[in-house]
Scaffold this motif. Structure first.
Motif, PDB file in Angstrom:
ATOM      1  N   PHE A 135       0.827  -1.212   0.000  1.00  0.00           N
ATOM      2  CA  PHE A 135       0.000   0.000   0.000  1.00  0.00           C
ATOM      3  C   PHE A 135       0.859   1.258   0.000  1.00  0.00           C
ATOM      4  O   PHE A 135       1.893   1.312   0.671  1.00  0.00           O
ATOM      5  CB  PHE A 135      -0.864   0.062   1.273  1.00  0.00           C
ATOM      6  N   PHE A 145      -0.169   5.397   0.679  1.00  0.00           N
ATOM      7  CA  PHE A 145      -1.322   6.240   1.004  1.00  0.00           C
ATOM      8  C   PHE A 145      -1.033   7.708   0.745  1.00  0.00           C
ATOM      9  O   PHE A 145       0.110   8.150   0.752  1.00  0.00           O
ATOM     10  CB  PHE A 145      -1.685   6.075   2.489  1.00  0.00           C
ATOM     11  N   HIS A 180       1.180   7.615   6.108  1.00  0.00           N
ATOM     12  CA  HIS A 180       0.991   6.604   7.152  1.00  0.00           C
ATOM     13  C   HIS A 180       2.287   5.950   7.604  1.00  0.00           C
ATOM     14  O   HIS A 180       2.386   4.721   7.684  1.00  0.00           O
ATOM     15  CB  HIS A 180       0.008   5.526   6.716  1.00  0.00           C
ATOM     16  N   ILE A 215       4.882   5.318  10.729  1.00  0.00           N
ATOM     17  CA  ILE A 215       4.721   5.314  12.192  1.00  0.00           C
ATOM     18  C   ILE A 215       5.732   6.303  12.775  1.00  0.00           C
ATOM     19  O   ILE A 215       6.937   6.153  12.576  1.00  0.00           O
ATOM     20  CB  ILE A 215       4.903   3.895  12.756  1.00  0.00           C
ATOM     21  N   LEU A 232       8.919   5.315  14.665  1.00  0.00           N
ATOM     22  CA  LEU A 232       9.914   4.447  14.015  1.00  0.00           C
ATOM     23  C   LEU A 232      10.762   5.262  13.048  1.00  0.00           C
ATOM     24  O   LEU A 232      10.256   6.182  12.401  1.00  0.00           O
ATOM     25  CB  LEU A 232       9.221   3.321  13.250  1.00  0.00           C
ATOM     26  N   GLU A 254      13.184   1.436  10.108  1.00  0.00           N
ATOM     27  CA  GLU A 254      12.282   0.609  10.919  1.00  0.00           C
ATOM     28  C   GLU A 254      10.893   0.557  10.307  1.00  0.00           C
ATOM     29  O   GLU A 254      10.208  -0.466  10.364  1.00  0.00           O
ATOM     30  CB  GLU A 254      12.210   1.151  12.353  1.00  0.00           C
ATOM     31  N   LEU A 288       9.001  -2.986   8.976  1.00  0.00           N
ATOM     32  CA  LEU A 288       7.780  -3.458   9.640  1.00  0.00           C
ATOM     33  C   LEU A 288       7.067  -4.602   8.905  1.00  0.00           C
ATOM     34  O   LEU A 288       6.814  -5.653   9.506  1.00  0.00           O
ATOM     35  CB  LEU A 288       6.847  -2.263   9.889  1.00  0.00           C
ATOM     36  N   PRO A 289       6.731  -4.460   7.589  1.00  0.00           N
ATOM     37  CA  PRO A 289       6.035  -5.573   6.934  1.00  0.00           C
ATOM     38  C   PRO A 289       6.881  -6.842   6.858  1.00  0.00           C
ATOM     39  O   PRO A 289       6.351  -7.955   6.928  1.00  0.00           O
ATOM     40  CB  PRO A 289       5.725  -5.030   5.532  1.00  0.00           C
ATOM     41  N   GLU A 304       9.116  -7.751   9.120  1.00  0.00           N
ATOM     42  CA  GLU A 304       9.093  -8.355  10.462  1.00  0.00           C
ATOM     43  C   GLU A 304       7.776  -9.044  10.728  1.00  0.00           C
ATOM     44  O   GLU A 304       7.726 -10.099  11.359  1.00  0.00           O
ATOM     45  CB  GLU A 304       9.356  -7.282  11.517  1.00  0.00           C
ATOM     46  N   LEU A 305       6.681  -8.428  10.236  1.00  0.00           N
ATOM     47  CA  LEU A 305       5.376  -9.065  10.420  1.00  0.00           C
ATOM     48  C   LEU A 305       5.338 -10.398   9.684  1.00  0.00           C
ATOM     49  O   LEU A 305       4.689 -11.338  10.125  1.00  0.00           O
ATOM     50  CB  LEU A 305       4.256  -8.155   9.916  1.00  0.00           C
ATOM     51  N   TYR A 344      13.652  10.044  11.696  1.00  0.00           N
ATOM     52  CA  TYR A 344      12.244   9.818  12.034  1.00  0.00           C
ATOM     53  C   TYR A 344      11.379  10.566  11.027  1.00  0.00           C
ATOM     54  O   TYR A 344      11.820  11.565  10.450  1.00  0.00           O
ATOM     55  CB  TYR A 344      11.956  10.304  13.459  1.00  0.00           C
ATOM     56  N   LYS A 404       9.171  12.812  11.197  1.00  0.00           N
ATOM     57  CA  LYS A 404       9.035  14.270  11.305  1.00  0.00           C
ATOM     58  C   LYS A 404      10.320  15.003  10.884  1.00  0.00           C
ATOM     59  O   LYS A 404      10.301  16.215  10.715  1.00  0.00           O
ATOM     60  CB  LYS A 404       8.619  14.668  12.727  1.00  0.00           C
ATOM     61  N   ARG A 438       8.587   0.897   1.610  1.00  0.00           N
ATOM     62  CA  ARG A 438       7.905  -0.048   2.484  1.00  0.00           C
ATOM     63  C   ARG A 438       6.913  -0.900   1.694  1.00  0.00           C
ATOM     64  O   ARG A 438       6.746  -2.097   1.965  1.00  0.00           O
ATOM     65  CB  ARG A 438       7.173   0.730   3.589  1.00  0.00           C
ATOM     66  N   ARG A 462       7.689 -13.634  17.847  1.00  0.00           N
ATOM     67  CA  ARG A 462       7.467 -12.423  17.073  1.00  0.00           C
ATOM     68  C   ARG A 462       6.730 -11.401  17.936  1.00  0.00           C
ATOM     69  O   ARG A 462       7.103 -10.239  18.012  1.00  0.00           O
ATOM     70  CB  ARG A 462       6.629 -12.779  15.833  1.00  0.00           C
ATOM     71  N   ARG A 487       9.044 -10.010  20.518  1.00  0.00           N
ATOM     72  CA  ARG A 487      10.011  -9.075  19.946  1.00  0.00           C
ATOM     73  C   ARG A 487       9.350  -7.712  19.695  1.00  0.00           C
ATOM     74  O   ARG A 487       9.854  -6.680  20.092  1.00  0.00           O
ATOM     75  CB  ARG A 487      10.551  -9.655  18.633  1.00  0.00           C
ATOM     76  N   PHE A 488       8.168  -7.762  19.084  1.00  0.00           N
ATOM     77  CA  PHE A 488       7.448  -6.517  18.805  1.00  0.00           C
ATOM     78  C   PHE A 488       7.102  -5.791  20.099  1.00  0.00           C
ATOM     79  O   PHE A 488       7.256  -4.579  20.217  1.00  0.00           O
ATOM     80  CB  PHE A 488       6.142  -6.821  18.045  1.00  0.00           C
ATOM     81  N   ARG A 522      10.058   1.841  22.974  1.00  0.00           N
ATOM     82  CA  ARG A 522       9.766   3.099  22.284  1.00  0.00           C
ATOM     83  C   ARG A 522       8.739   3.914  23.053  1.00  0.00           C
ATOM     84  O   ARG A 522       8.877   5.113  23.228  1.00  0.00           O
ATOM     85  CB  ARG A 522       9.199   2.808  20.892  1.00  0.00           C
ATOM     86  N   THR A 548      -1.428   2.883  14.191  1.00  0.00           N
ATOM     87  CA  THR A 548      -0.364   1.891  13.980  1.00  0.00           C
ATOM     88  C   THR A 548      -0.963   0.505  13.800  1.00  0.00           C
ATOM     89  O   THR A 548      -0.531  -0.260  12.933  1.00  0.00           O
ATOM     90  CB  THR A 548       0.594   1.900  15.187  1.00  0.00           C
ATOM     91  N   LEU A 593      -2.518   0.107  10.444  1.00  0.00           N
ATOM     92  CA  LEU A 593      -1.471  -0.050   9.436  1.00  0.00           C
ATOM     93  C   LEU A 593      -0.875  -1.460   9.489  1.00  0.00           C
ATOM     94  O   LEU A 593      -0.663  -2.103   8.451  1.00  0.00           O
ATOM     95  CB  LEU A 593      -0.378   0.994   9.702  1.00  0.00           C
ATOM     96  N   MET A 620      -0.884  -4.515   6.726  1.00  0.00           N
ATOM     97  CA  MET A 620       0.307  -5.210   6.238  1.00  0.00           C
ATOM     98  C   MET A 620       0.288  -6.687   6.608  1.00  0.00           C
ATOM     99  O   MET A 620       1.313  -7.361   6.499  1.00  0.00           O
ATOM    100  CB  MET A 620       1.555  -4.581   6.833  1.00  0.00           C
ATOM    101  N   LEU A 677      -1.927 -11.417  17.010  1.00  0.00           N
ATOM    102  CA  LEU A 677      -0.602 -10.822  17.166  1.00  0.00           C
ATOM    103  C   LEU A 677      -0.722  -9.444  17.817  1.00  0.00           C
ATOM    104  O   LEU A 677       0.004  -9.127  18.753  1.00  0.00           O
ATOM    105  CB  LEU A 677       0.084 -10.699  15.801  1.00  0.00           C
ATOM    106  N   ARG A 736       1.897  19.088  10.475  1.00  0.00           N
ATOM    107  CA  ARG A 736       2.553  18.040   9.692  1.00  0.00           C
ATOM    108  C   ARG A 736       2.447  16.691  10.400  1.00  0.00           C
ATOM    109  O   ARG A 736       2.176  15.682   9.785  1.00  0.00           O
ATOM    110  CB  ARG A 736       4.026  18.410   9.495  1.00  0.00           C
TER     111      ARG A 736
END
Lengths: 230, 843
Positions: free
Chosen positions: A91, A93, A97, A99, A102, A106, A110-111, A113-114, A140, A142, A156, B16, B19-20, B27, B300, B303, B307, B313, B841
């Motif tokens: 995707f 957007f 989108h 995070i 992160l 990172e 993410l995808p 790692e998922l 980051y 920002k 990503r 997993r 870890r997450f 964070r 998050t 998102l 994915m 999970l 922003r």
């Protein structure tokens, strides 16, 4: 029809509203072949994003069927659809989108790692290199400009080598020049990875770069999809 | 191979998630997302463990002081010699032992004699507390670790005055002659009832044979005293319960002194109340923190699901994150709690006698269970909702997951919390009042909040731009504002309530035992002595205290069933049935007595066969209104009907009675009268004269027990103030949670306003106006709540007079406005200071 990667059969979406039930999408049928580029166009409120959400399995149609890479989504649970998205879909957007907590790398990891990929960091670094952001991996969101954020989002989206990439107004939040560059990148990666690109846009110039147009008006398909190229 | 696959997949899934979760937690901690949750949990654990550790230690300390009343931790008494195996068993368990033989006899100085209660003691007596002696009658007393040497005796000042003795004089007791070496001022086990009326003589057990006073048929009470570790005492207690013969009476610390117990009970109620408040506040903060956590993570999660993340999970990640947080909070909180209780011990070092035992670690387990209940009840619902976030939210922010029913989960966890607190406090009434109070006030706060929010919205027409923006925000946020008012209001209310408890209730309690509370009881006043005694008291500036008639009587039957045939068990109840009780009559309900059931008599009832019984008596003997009691009063039989039940404040130190009759019924039977006076140290010599002028009147000194109770009161108020600090911290965290809840929204609004040209100052003023208004509204409601619950607590739990305190209102309104206004503005300042472009922003 074997190389069909995406197929929607007579899908409709009706929602309840204070004035009664409201049909956002009515009886749409659409097929997309592997490697094709398709632009879904139409005025605001025509049902473009709804169609994208249904095609990507983010939402379920009220009636009709959708299949991605030959897997019928209506037969699946929410988790089942998530697994299909994880394996076959990417995707991009309008509002990126990413995070915020992160870093760029990172976010790209993410995808992977998922999907429990062990080489996530290396693959993400390579994807960021492809979009020209190697010097920004530790930043980051920002700390990045809008164009850079969208490039991270594209990295990503492509990092899992998805069969279909869905893009929702990918240039909507960017100025014309940056938007142009992002489009170039999107189409270039689409070509080099051989994935299918389905994008929603109201930008006619961007739509024109796609192989096929699918126009919606008040939830209805305007005309049979026109083949512009290959 | 096939069967191993799912297992590998499961292990892989868990790894997993772990870890997450760990990475997210790190964070979230770094970015401050988890700070409110972590702080709230840590403070709850800190409060629970510090109070738990402390009460487990102080409980032992206070118990040790209460044990003074028995001069031991455990005491068994009998009218026949106690078997040697009791002592052997006690020593085997590592307990210290002592022996006391008590009997009444006359003491002679030449021809003059005085009835005395002789106590022959062994060298280790007393095992708890200290004897006090003086060099002259009613002189300044000092503590001693010794007992009279063989051949010597210590006598009560009344005997010394009555027999006109001087130090070194010889007195005759039975067949032997002993030398008077000290005036006996105080024995720890002299009792607070009116059992030992005769003045005491203390002598060495080695001299008892020479007196030849112990012979078959003599009225001797044999006592065996034991003291040691709680475990050993408990073991001996069990042994004695199994092995004691009929007629042997076991006396424990708990039943040793009604007055002291009443004071200790109140002290622990005060402490537990503060503790309860901290935990409830922390629960409010956890609920708010978890909702914010869920709100902040919803994008998050959408998102991640987009994915390919499965719901399991997402939930596992949140659960692991919270579990790790809980473990961390329990460890940190318990460590802080351990340090905290040391602070408390240090604070009270002068007041606690002897070394305190090590704290038990049970509070850590209780804290862990409490934290889990709080997390499962208040944090799990938003997490479950998070798990259900539809992935389409990435395209349309307006799409939310189906709302969860928080009511059931909050209800269940409140029930779990109530159960845990009950296990901690063991006081259904306290837990129920506070819970129902807080819930009730929460509901009223919500309702009133809605009303106030609507009114505030209408007010905004006539004020400046900053105020208009602020007040408009209060009314526009509607439900959000109400949640904030409830959170601020609950926090402020609990804090105000504690202020009421700390100041008003503690002060009331102290006031209930003023410095001039009677410290000497005069008993055995013959009817004809009333007038001259009154004159004597007046002449010596001791006032004119009320005199109560006293009749000794024994219950012979209840509802016609002879007391021997009644199926009533328990040492206390049997004691009520077997021993003579002091009865009195009175026209009016005594001060410190509260009617719990039935009615008090009118002049028309005078002379009728009615009785009013105390709640202790009623409970022990299972009495109810209308029951008929038969008494044996000096050989005469009397049947009366129970018409009222009274709750007696035994720690008031004014004459109180288990049973009160209407005037006119027992007039002929009145044996003696009693009264109580307050004696300052300089007026103590008047006692010597009183004893000489009224030789049959017995003076009973309760100064020692009074100072014990005052020490407990002081300790309790210090401890409550200390524990109050934890509650204060919990309150601040609630405030923080409530401010944080709308922070993101504010950031965006402030950016928009500043983009439109509003100055930083105007925006900040608007924010200040909003929080000030919220603070004022919550302060008002908190004052109402604190006053109502304070009144309820005073009346229902502490049996104290509640006085309306206007300061609570001033404090509530001013503190609410200032505290919430200032804290809210300060916490939002950073948001307002962020350049608009950054905020926009990020959004």
């Amino acid at each position: 029809m074997k190389d069909l990667v995406l197929h929607a059969q007579n899908i409709s979406k009706t929602v309840a509203s204070p004035e009664g039930s409201l049909t956002i999408l009515a009886d749409v049928t659409l097929s997309v072949r592997a490697g094709e580029t398709l632009a879904i166009v139409g005025a605001s409120g025509a049902g473009k994003s709804t169609l994208l959400a249904l095609l990507a399995g983010l939402d379920s149609p009220t009636t009709g069927r959708v299949s991605i890479a030959g897997v019928e989504l209506s037969m699946l649970s929410e988790d089942g659809r998530a697994a299909v998205r994880g394996r076959h879909v990417g995707f991009v957007f309008q509002s990126f989108h990413l995070i915020p907590s992160l870093t760029a790398i990172e976010n790209v990891m993410l995808p992977l790692e998922l999907a429990n990929r062990r080489d996530a960091r290396a693959a993400a670094a390579q994807a960021l290199a492809q979009v020209g952001l190697t010097p920004r991996v530790g930043h980051y969101p920002k700390q990045l400009s809008g164009g850079e954020q969208q490039r991270v989002a594209i990295a990503r989206a492509f990092v899992t080598h998805p069969a279909v990439l869905f893009a929702d107004e990918p240039t909507g939040n960017l100025d014309t020049t940056t938007g142009q560059r992002i489009c170039d990148l999107l189409f270039e990666l689409n070509r080099s990875t051989g994935s299918t690109l389905v994008l929603v846009t109201h930008d006619r110039a961007l739509a024109a770069r796609c192989g096929r147009l699918f126009e919606l008006d008040a939830g209805h398909a305007v005309a049979p999809a026109a083949h512009l190229s290959g | 191979m096939r069967s191993r696959l799912p297992r590998i997949f499961l292990a892989d899934f868990k790894m997993r998630a772990l870890r997450f979760a760990l990475r997210n937690l790190w964070r979230d901690l770094k970015s401050g997302e988890m700070s409110v949750l972590l702080l709230a949990l840590t403070v709850a654990v800190l409060s629970l463990t510090a109070v738990g550790f402390f009460t487990s230690r102080i409980g032992q300390g206070v118990r040790a002081q209460a044990a003074e009343v028995l001069a031991a931790d455990l005491r068994i008494e009998s009218s026949s010699p106690l078997p040697a195996r009791y002592f052997t068993q006690g020593r085997t368990l590592g307990l210290a032992t002592a022996q006391v033989e008590s009997f009444p006899t006359a003491i002679f100085n030449g021809e003059k004699s005085q009835l005395a209660a002789v106590h022959a003691v062994t060298s280790s007596y007393p095992l708890r507390g200290k004897l006090r002696i003086a060099d002259s009658p009613f002189g300044v007393a000092r503590s001693t670790d010794h007992i009279p040497k063989p051949g010597t005796v210590w006598l009560d000042a009344r005997i010394v005055a009555q027999l006109e003795l001087s130090m070194g004089n010889a007195v005759r007791i039975g067949a032997t002659t002993l030398r008077l070496t000290q005036v006996l001022d105080y024995r720890p086990d002299q009792g607070t009832g009116f059992v030992n009326l005769a003045p005491a003589a203390l002598l060495n057990e080695a001299d008892i044979a020479a007196t030849q006073l112990i012979a078959p048929g003599s009225r001797v009470t044999y006592s065996a005293l034991f003291a040691g570790t709680p475990q050993s005492v408990a073991a001996l207690h069990d042994y004695l319960v199994l092995n004691k013969a009929a007629g042997e009476r076991l006396r424990e610390v708990e039943e040793s002194s009604r007055q002291l117990n009443s004071a200790i009970d109140r002290a622990s109620r005060f402490l537990n109340l503060a503790n309860l408040a901290s935990v409830l506040l922390a629960a409010v903060a956890v609920a708010m923190g978890a909702r914010r956590y869920a709100a902040r993570h919803i994008e998050t999660v959408a998102l991640m699901k987009c994915m390919g993340a499965a719901q399991g999970l997402v939930l596992s990640i949140s659960l692991i994150e919270l579990s790790v947080l809980a473990i961390f909070a329990v460890l940190a909180g318990a460590a802080l709690g351990y340090l905290g209780q040391w602070g408390l011990v240090w604070l009270l070092h002068g007041l606690i006698q002897g070394a305190l035992p090590a704290p038990s670690f049970a509070p850590v387990v209780i804290a862990l269970v409490t934290v889990l209940a709080m997390l499962v009840g208040f944090a799990l619902p938003p997490l479950l909702q998070l798990k259900n976030t539809p992935p389409i939210r990435v395209l349309r922010k307006s799409v939310d997951s189906a709302p969860l029913r928080y009511g059931l989960s909050y209800g269940l966890s409140l029930a779990a919390l109530a159960a845990i607190l009950w296990a901690l406090v063991r006081d259904v009434e306290l837990v129920a009042s506070v819970f129902l109070g807080v819930l009730g006030v929460g509901a009223v706060l919500a309702l009133a909040g809605f009303g106030l929010v609507r009114i505030t919205g209408r007010l905004r027409g006539g004020v400046g731009v900053a105020w208009r923006y602020g007040l408009a925000n209060v009314s526009r946020r509607g439900a959000g504002s109400v949640v904030q008012i409830v959170a601020f209001g609950t926090g402020l209310m609990v804090l105000l309530l504690l202020a009421v408890v700390r100041n008003d209730l503690l002060a009331d309690w102290r006031r209930s035992l003023p410095s001039d509370v009677p410290n000497n009881f005069l008993i055995n006043i013959r009817p004809e002595e009333r007038q001259p005694l009154n004159q004597f008291l007046q002449v010596h500036g001791l006032g004119q205290p009320a005199m109560y008639p006293m009749i000794r009587a024994r219950i012979t039957a209840i509802n016609g069933v002879p007391s021997e045939a009644l199926k009533i068990t328990g040492d206390v109840a049997r004691g009520y049935l077997e021993r003579e009780q002091n009865l009195t009559w009175a026209a009016d309900l005594m001060q410190d007595n509260q009617l719990m059931a039935g009615r008090w008599w009118t002049p028309q009832d005078f002379g009728k066969a009615l009785v009013s019984v105390s709640s202790e008596y009623q409970e022990a003997l299972h009495l109810k209104l209308g029951d008929r009691l038969s008494f044996d009063i000096a050989g005469e039989s009397l049947k009366v009907e129970v018409v009222s039940i009274r709750k007696v404040r035994w720690d008031s130190f004014r004459p109180n009675f288990f049973m009160v009759f209407p005037p006119g019924l027992l007039d002929g039977a009145a044996g003696t009268y009693m009264t109580s006076v307050y004696l300052t140290p300089d007026k103590r010599p008047a006692l010597a004269r009183l004893v000489r002028e009224f030789p049959t009147v017995s003076v009973f000194d309760v100064d020692a027990i009074l100072s014990q109770i005052r020490a407990i009161m002081d300790r309790a108020s210090l401890a409550v103030q200390y524990v109050f600090l934890f509650t204060l911290v919990a309150g601040v965290i609630v405030l923080l949670a409530a401010v944080q809840a709308t922070r993101d929204e504010r950031r965006y609004e402030s950016a928009i306003l500043r983009t439109l040209g509003a100055s930083r100052r105007t925006v900040l003023q608007g924010v200040a106006a909003e929080f000030g208004a919220l603070g004022f509204l919550s302060g008002t409601l908190a004052a109402v709540g604190a006053t109502s619950i304070g009144w309820l607590l005073a009346h229902r739990l502490f049996s104290l007079e509640y006085r309306f305190n206007p300061y609570i209102w001033i404090l509530g309104l001013v503190c609410g406005t200032l505290l919430v206004g200032l804290a809210g503005t300060l916490a939002t300042r950073r948001v307002v200071n962020t350049p608009p472009i950054v905020s926009l922003r990020e959004d």
